[in-house]
Structures are given as C-alpha cells and as structure tokens.
Design an enzyme around this catalytic site. Structure first.
Site, short mmCIF file in Angstrom:
data_model
loop_
_atom_site.label_atom_id
_atom_site.label_comp_id
_atom_site.label_asym_id
_atom_site.label_seq_id
_atom_site.Cartn_x
_atom_site.Cartn_y
_atom_site.Cartn_z
N ASP A 166 0.84 -1.20 0.00
CA ASP A 166 0.00 0.00 0.00
C ASP A 166 0.87 1.24 0.00
O ASP A 166 1.95 1.26 0.58
CB ASP A 166 -0.90 0.02 1.24
CG ASP A 166 -0.11 0.17 2.53
OD1 ASP A 166 0.02 1.30 3.04
OD2 ASP A 166 0.41 -0.86 3.03
N SER A 167 0.40 2.29 -0.70
CA SER A 167 1.06 3.59 -0.72
C SER A 167 2.51 3.43 -1.17
O SER A 167 2.78 2.91 -2.24
CB SER A 167 0.95 4.25 0.65
OG SER A 167 1.28 5.61 0.59
N SER A 168 3.50 3.83 -0.35
CA SER A 168 4.90 3.62 -0.74
C SER A 168 5.22 2.14 -0.84
O SER A 168 6.07 1.73 -1.64
CB SER A 168 5.84 4.29 0.26
OG SER A 168 5.64 3.79 1.57
N GLY A 170 3.15 0.09 -2.08
CA GLY A 170 2.67 -0.23 -3.41
C GLY A 170 3.73 0.08 -4.45
O GLY A 170 3.93 -0.68 -5.41
#
Length: 328
Positions: A166-168, A170
């Site tokens: 997720d996010s970074s 990801g």
C-alpha cells in the site's frame, strides 16, 4: 479507467460512502490536512511521527483468528519482520510491503490489513521490516524486498506467491516485480496495490490535489518523504524508481485499488493505463468517497471489508488456489 464498473455487486452504484467513512474523511480534512499544509514538508519530526503511528494503530485490532510470528534472521530469513498466519494454511504466501512514505510504519502498523488478507485467503503473509529512510535511502528498501522475495522463491514456486503493498509499499511492490523481471527472476503469480504511490517526485499528485483535495495526503509532505528516500540518487528516470515505463516487461496480473477522493488516484489510473498499453493485465478499482488506504479500516467500514474481499479473491485466483480446489 475512471469508471466504477469493476466494483463488486452492491457497491458499483454507491452514491455516498458509509457514515463511518464520511466521519473519518471529515475529521482528517478538518484536522490533519490543514496541519500538514501549514508544515509544508518542514519541521516534521520523524521520531514523533513514527511513535504516534506505532502507538495509534494499536487501536485497530487485527483479525482475531490469525497468529503473528516474529521473523528473525537467525531463523534463516534474510530480513526481519513477521509472519501473519491463518488458522488453516494453504500452499502459497503473500509478500506484503507496508506503506509509510518509505520513512515510517512497520508490519505492526498494518496488521489489520495483513491479518484480514491472511484470514480471507488462507495464505500466510510475510511482512518484512525493510530499512527506512532517511537512515537507509534508496535502494535499501528495494534490496530488502528483493531479498525477501528471493527467500520465498526457495520455499515456494513463484506462481504461489503474490506481492502486495500500500502507498509507498505499493511503489515498492511494483518496483520489486519490475526488478525481478529485469534481473531474470521468475515473477510472482500476481500483484495487488492499495493506493500506490507511483510518482515519488509528486508532480502528478500536485495536479490531482487541485481536483480531488485529498483529506489525508499533502503533496508537499509526500514530496518531502520522496526526497528522503531517493537521497543522493539524482536519476529520477531510474527504472527502479519510475513505474510508468512498462514496455518490454512481461508482468503478472495486477489489481489496483484506489480511493475516489485521494490525491494518488490520478497516479493509479496512469499506472493502470501504462500496464494495459504494454500488454499486461490490470484491473483498476476506484472506490468512491474513500480515503487513502481505506482498506486498513476493514473492521470499521463495509467498503473496506468489501475491498479486501475483492483483493483476496484476486489473490486466490492469481496463486492458483481456486483452480486447485476445483480440480480436487
């Protein structure tokens, strides 16, 4: 790419998010976002931020049916971290790379999501504690993620592994798969990205924020953490950093979930377009009215529970579990 047609039954026609989701988005937009806008990426104490997130996320309880095991290098693993194991394990694994701007968070902060993925798929989740910036800038996190993936490959066939983040995390998951392709490693069965941070320079998010006005993410603060991670590496076109050039890469199927009102929505759409244009398979789900990585709140929001179930269905198919059950 921006339609909601790919959402599960019962959610494709959502006009307004749930009461719980609206309350959290409003609290963030009134409290958190104005504060980080005033900071504008300055005077951010990583020590305080790390401690606040580590303690604050303990209020979000993991799925009660799972078992968390410490992963130590002394047990033969090349990285530290943890295993999140469901009651009845199936053959395979999820390599989960947590978010946090490459500078904070840990496997513990993301247990609500890793435990739900483990419970819903029946697969153990390996969540490494990869090295964080600014103490360990690029490519430290990528080296740790690749080491964890190589270790899993000694235990499992690649088709039984799914990489998620997720996010970074990801960004790190996609970079790991891309680097595996370029270095000749076998690719995993699939990739799941929750609100991926695609453009670490934040040029895309600055433009998107004018349209979506994210209640949680400030592009200025995100750019600050992007620079901390990149460090002295000045080549932003490095394929280990940029994700939009997928030409020539034979990648596994992707599922990308992104919130309808978050600043990273445009980046997720661009990545989905790039993957599709390069001949790779990608499903993009835009969940209306949600915030960045809303899946973490799966014990609170019906939309978050549905999103994680969708991800679990994708993972089971990507890892060949559903086909194995039908054959049996």
């Amino acid at each position: 790419m921006t339609s909601y047609d790919d959402l599960p039954a019962g959610f494709a026609d959502i006009v307004a998010p749930s009461r719980q989701a609206r309350a959290l988005a409003r609290a963030l937009s009134l409290g958190w976002r104005p504060m980080v806008d005033r900071l504008n990426g300055r005077f951010v104490s990583l020590t305080v931020l790390r401690m606040a997130l580590e303690h604050g996320t303990r209020l979000l309880r993991p799925d009660p049916g799972v078992r968390v095991e410490d992963l130590a290098r002394t047990a033969g693993a090349p990285v530290t971290g943890e295993w999140v194991r469901p009651p009845e394990q199936r053959k395979g694994a999820i390599l989960y790379l947590h978010g946090g701007g490459y500078a904070f968070c840990s496997p513990r902060t993301h247990r609500t999501l890793t435990s739900r993925l483990a419970a819903d798929t029946g697969l153990p989740v390996l969540a490494p504690s990869y090295r964080l910036a600014p103490e360990h800038p690029f490519p430290a996190a990528l080296e740790d993620a690749l080491a964890a993936y190589r270790w899993l490959l000694t235990e499992l066939p690649p088709s039984r592994i799914v990489i998620a983040g997720d996010s970074s995390g990801g960004h790190l998951a996609a970079a790991t798969v891309g680097e595996a392709c370029r270095s000749g490693l076998p690719v995993p069965g699939g990739v799941v990205l929750f609100s991926p941070w695609v453009d670490l320079s934040c040029e895309l998010s600055v433009l998107s924020d004018r349209e979506y006005r994210d209640p949680f993410i400030s592009p200025a603060l995100a750019r600050h953490f992007g620079r901390l991670y990149v460090g002295d590496h000045n080549d932003w076109s490095d394929p280990r950093l940029t994700l939009l050039d997928c030409a020539g890469l034979q990648l596994p199927p992707f599922l990308i979930q992104v919130a309808g009102q978050e600043v990273l929505r445009g980046e997720a759409e661009r990545l989905a377009e790039a993957l599709t244009a390069s001949g790779n398979s990608c499903r993009l789900q835009v969940w209306p009215g949600q915030i960045h990585v809303f899946q973490l709140f799966n014990r609170l929001f019906p939309e978050a529970r549905a999103a994680v179930r969708e991800a679990a269905d994708f993972i089971r198919t990507a890892a060949g579990l559903d086909a194995a059950e039908q054959a049996a």
